[in-house]
Design an enzyme around this catalytic site. Structure first.
Site, PDB file in Angstrom:
ATOM      1  N   HIS A 152       0.834  -1.218   0.000  1.00 20.52           N
ATOM      2  CA  HIS A 152       0.000   0.000   0.000  1.00 20.52           C
ATOM      3  C   HIS A 152       0.866   1.264   0.000  1.00 20.52           C
ATOM      4  CE1 HIS A 152      -0.337  -0.617   4.696  1.00 20.52           C
ATOM      5  NE2 HIS A 152       0.784   0.029   4.397  1.00 20.52           N
ATOM      6  N   HIS A 199      -1.058   5.268   9.419  1.00 15.63           N
ATOM      7  CA  HIS A 199       0.290   5.832   9.408  1.00 15.63           C
ATOM      8  C   HIS A 199       0.282   7.194  10.094  1.00 15.63           C
ATOM      9  CE1 HIS A 199       0.033   2.931   6.103  1.00 15.63           C
ATOM     10  NE2 HIS A 199       1.326   2.746   6.252  1.00 15.63           N
ATOM     11  N   HIS A 333      10.950  -3.318   3.171  1.00 16.86           N
ATOM     12  CA  HIS A 333      11.335  -1.914   3.081  1.00 16.86           C
ATOM     13  C   HIS A 333      11.712  -1.394   4.456  1.00 16.86           C
ATOM     14  CE1 HIS A 333       7.069  -1.603   4.160  1.00 16.86           C
ATOM     15  NE2 HIS A 333       7.124  -0.292   4.280  1.00 16.86           N
ATOM     16  N   GLU A 380       4.976  -4.949   8.522  1.00 12.69           N
ATOM     17  CA  GLU A 380       3.601  -4.826   8.039  1.00 12.69           C
ATOM     18  C   GLU A 380       3.082  -6.140   7.461  1.00 12.69           C
ATOM     19  OE1 GLU A 380       3.504  -0.102   6.694  1.00 12.69           O
ATOM     20  OE2 GLU A 380       3.701  -1.667   5.186  1.00 12.69           O
TER      21      GLU A 380
END
Length: 434
Positions: A152, A199, A333, A380
């Site tokens: 996402h 976030h 990431h 995540e």
């Protein structure tokens, strides 16, 4: 099977469940507004005008104006919220309680001094209980028809919003989702349960909930510092969400229920990738936030078990709905520190392999491996295990078919991963609650 709500049969008692909460949301928020002296003074100066400023039903306003607490309870009011309204009017708690029983404050106080109301004669009528448990024929049951797994990345949303999808940098990313958009058109869901992480948009450091289920009717798009994305607001499904909350909490998963919250790129980017540029999202969406920002975060095993419980919850809903569960976030990431920019293609693809073939084993991977191998934000990926746990092959009651797999590096700061698994439960009874 329908959820057991026979608590509603206890005489003289209103249980404040998810349905009551949704019904009385604005009524109870009105009561909360009376926690400041300024608002209390404004209310007392002109009760009707103050009430008219709130989106209350006329029945709710009339209950307050008539000082009818029983009517307010029927309209979704909760006694702890209504107590703030009563205090504003100068009522004692015993005065409020007495008014609901047909007693004066003095009569109610005398009853309490005498030992309180007896439970004798105030239990459920057995005939009513038997009638409540009599079998009935539902119109149908909700089913999980498939699971979608996708990154996402916020930059994907920016590329979509600014017309950059055909640029050489971005074209490979969006080509990887062409199959997905066609698949969604052919397999349109009624509802998507979308697993994502906020976030620092809806939740800041003042509140860090682990699991948040959206139970509202709609959700605005968050402004993440660049203005809200130019995409539709999200339409929820309060009735179905209330059912999921009831079932999951009874299954010992402690949820935070959010009637209002803004949704950020973690939710809107997957919708854009799967449905394209639309004036309105083609289905209802139930947001399901998971904290993967501040440790401790839930384990992969806990997320996998939550997915299993989620399928039981879906399949106990006695209305015919086609439900997809989407797991979002990742892949490898890292956005901070000297290791920023870390990508691990080998680990990512092994994760995709195991997610399809060995989800139970993958659920045992410890947090340390995610952080070390996939980067600090690669954690995540535990959210994908919720969606995977919601498929019927996990407990042997059906099969799944891999319809699409895509992997690409890079999209801004991350690797992009994407899977579609169709769920094929065997014919039979819906999943039983454990």
């Amino acid at each position: 099977m329908s959820l057991d709500k026979t608590y509603r049969l206890v005489p003289g008692t209103t249980i404040f469940d998810s349905e009551q909460s949704a019904k009385g949301y604005h009524l109870n928020q009105f009561c909360m507004s009376l926690m400041t002296a300024e608002n209390r003074a404004a209310y007392l100066a002109d009760e009707r005008a103050y009430l008219d400023a709130w989106p209350l039903r006329e029945e709710q306003k009339r209950a307050l104006l008539d000082r009818d607490l029983n009517a307010a309870m029927r309209e979704g009011g909760n006694i702890y919220f209504l107590a703030k309204w009563g205090a504003t009017l100068g009522f004692s708690f015993q005065q409020m309680a007495g008014s609901m029983t047909g007693m004066t404050e003095e009569e109610y106080r005398a009853m309490m001094v005498g030992g309180g109301r007896s439970v004798e004669g105030n239990r459920i009528d057995h005939a009513a209980l038997e009638a409540a448990h009599a079998p009935g024929e539902p119109a149908g049951y909700a089913t999980v028809t498939g699971a979608v797994f996708t990154s996402h990345v916020p930059a994907i949303g920016a590329a979509l919003d600014h017309g950059k999808t055909e640029e050489p940098y971005w074209r490979p990313v969006f080509e990887g989702y062409e199959y997905a958009r066609a698949w969604e058109r052919d397999n349109a869901p009624d509802v998507v349960i979308l697993i994502y992480n906020d976030h620092a948009s809806a939740f800041d450091q003042s509140l860090v909930p682990t699991f948040v289920l959206g139970t509202g009717a709609s959700y605005p798009v968050a402004d993440e510092g660049y203005g809200p994305r130019p995409v539709p607001a999200v339409e929820g499904d309060p009735d179905f969400a209330a059912h999921l909350a009831h079932s999951l909490i009874r299954d010992d998963f402690d949820l935070t229920l959010a009637h209002e919250m803004a949704v950020d790129h973690g939710l809107t980017v997957p919708l854009s990738l799967m449905f394209g540029d639309v004036e309105k999202w083609p289905c209802k969406v139930i947001p399901f936030h998971v904290n993967v920002v501040q440790y401790p975060v839930p384990s992969g095993a806990r997320c996998f078990e939550l997915g299993r419980a989620l399928r039981r919850a879906v399949e106990s809903y006695d209305r015919p709905l086609k439900v997809q569960v989407w797991g979002t976030g990742g892949m490898s990431h890292q956005l901070q520190g000297p290791r920023a920019g870390l990508i691990n293609r080998e680990w990512d693809n092994a994760f995709l392999d195991r997610l399809v073939a060995d989800p139970a084993g993958l659920a045992e991977v410890p947090h340390l491996e995610y952080v070390e191998e996939a980067g600090s934000e690669g954690i995540e990926l535990v959210m994908w295990l919720i969606a995977r746990g919601a498929l019927s092959d996990v407990d042997g009651s059906g099969e799944v078919e891999l319809k699409h797999r895509f992997y690409h590096v890079p999209a801004s700061n991350t690797a992009v991963g994407h899977l579609i698994l169709e769920n094929r439960p065997r014919a039979g009874e819906p999943a039983e609650e454990e």
